[in-house]
Design an enzyme around this catalytic site. Structure first.
Site, mmCIF file in Angstrom:
data_model
loop_
_atom_site.group_PDB
_atom_site.id
_atom_site.type_symbol
_atom_site.label_atom_id
_atom_site.label_comp_id
_atom_site.label_asym_id
_atom_site.label_seq_id
_atom_site.Cartn_x
_atom_site.Cartn_y
_atom_site.Cartn_z
ATOM 1 N N GLU A 181 0.853 -1.186 0.000
ATOM 2 C CA GLU A 181 0.000 0.000 0.000
ATOM 3 C C GLU A 181 0.895 1.243 0.000
ATOM 4 O O GLU A 181 1.840 1.333 0.782
ATOM 5 C CB GLU A 181 -0.916 0.014 1.219
ATOM 6 C CG GLU A 181 -2.052 -0.983 1.179
ATOM 7 C CD GLU A 181 -3.248 -0.493 0.359
ATOM 8 O OE1 GLU A 181 -3.165 0.631 -0.195
ATOM 9 O OE2 GLU A 181 -4.242 -1.233 0.283
ATOM 10 N N ASP A 199 -6.588 1.887 -8.406
ATOM 11 C CA ASP A 199 -5.227 2.085 -7.922
ATOM 12 C C ASP A 199 -4.227 1.095 -8.531
ATOM 13 O O ASP A 199 -4.601 -0.024 -8.869
ATOM 14 C CB ASP A 199 -5.174 2.009 -6.388
ATOM 15 C CG ASP A 199 -5.814 0.759 -5.805
ATOM 16 O OD1 ASP A 199 -6.903 0.394 -6.259
ATOM 17 O OD2 ASP A 199 -5.225 0.165 -4.891
#
Length: 283
Positions: A109, A166
């Site tokens: 992340e 993303d």
């Protein structure tokens, strides 16, 4: 001397055994050559939150986690889940015949606010170069240790097009290519094919076939439905981030053709610069 040899032999024999639960003895002296890492994929995300909120969500009761978190300012790498354990970062997912990628992937992340919808359209936030440098170094380490193939270094959007965007069009996938992590469509081959596709565009069924061969979970019915469009958007975000409208234009067709042609994908031979060499997917 004889007694010494017996003691050594006994020690070696005992060393080949591991003690399991309830005194169970397991001999570990033999190792199979037929194995690989449980981590087959590396999946990159952005958090859509600032660092403090990202850390809280990924480490508390939010039902989501990742193996690593890369902070933006200052660029810092945090390990949140041991690589031997499953992190909850991929969700419903598919890539090249593999589903539920939580069980077979390592997740990174990246702290980034994602996008905002404005009157002028959707605007994605940039990544800082120091943060990208940290992501690349971490990715290189993970890929080297687990033997992850270039076609398995992917974004969250790749494994869930439409549902996820993303790491988005501002993520510099080309830098990952230059760092030796992923293959890239050969520019000369793309340029040579554009004029032909400008004269005659292929149909949607052709595009769906190409996207499926790359790894995307796309319908094969020949109609430009929303999932097919969003899959084209995802592909464009990675390989042509200047324009990601989901339209099958000549350049997108040339990129799809090159990406699925033997020798069309290239690996950088010298990280960050230099010539490239052909790469064939090894699914």
């Amino acid at each position: 001397m004889k007694n010494t040899l017996l003691v050594l032999a006994s020690a070696l024999l005992l060393g080949a055994c591991a003690t399991g639960p309830q005194g169970l003895h397991i001999d570990t002296s033999h190792t199979s050559q037929n194995q690989d890492s449980r981590a087959l994929f590396l999946v990159l995300h952005y958090t859509v939150l600032d660092y403090e909120k990202s850390l809280r969500v990924l480490t508390t009761g939010g039902q989501v986690s990742s193996h690593y978190l890369v902070r933006d300012e200052p660029p810092t790498i945090y390990r949140l889940v041991d690589e031997n354990r499953r992190a909850w970062h991929a969700g419903p997912s598919f890539w090249a015949g593999h589903s539920n990628l939580n069980s077979s992937s390592i997740g990174i992340e990246i702290v980034n606010p994602g996008y905002k919808d404005t009157p002028e359209g959707r605007v994605y936030a940039p990544f800082s170069q120091p943060q990208i440098d940290a992501v690349i170094k971490l990715s290189q380490d993970i890929v080297a240790r687990h033997g992850i193939k270039p076609e398995r270094v992917i974004g969250h959007a790749d494994i869930a097009p439409g549902r996820k965007q993303d790491p988005g069009p501002m993520f510099p996938w080309k830098q990952l290519h230059q760092a030796g992590l992923i293959a890239w469509p050969d520019a000369a081959q793309v340029a040579a094919k554009i004029s032909g596709y400008a004269a005659l565009l292929p149909d949607t069924a052709w595009a769906q076939d190409k996207l499926a061969r790359i790894g995307y979970n796309v319908p094969r019915h020949g109609e430009l439905d929303e999932l097919t469009k969003q899959t084209l958007v995802t592909f464009q975000m990675k390989y042509r981030p200047a324009l990601y409208d989901g339209v099958l234009d000549a350049e997108t067709a040339a990129l799809l053709d090159t990406a699925t042609t033997p020798g069309g994908m290239r690996m950088a031979t010298t990280p960050l610069e230099g010539p490239t060499k052909p790469y064939t997917s090894r699914w």
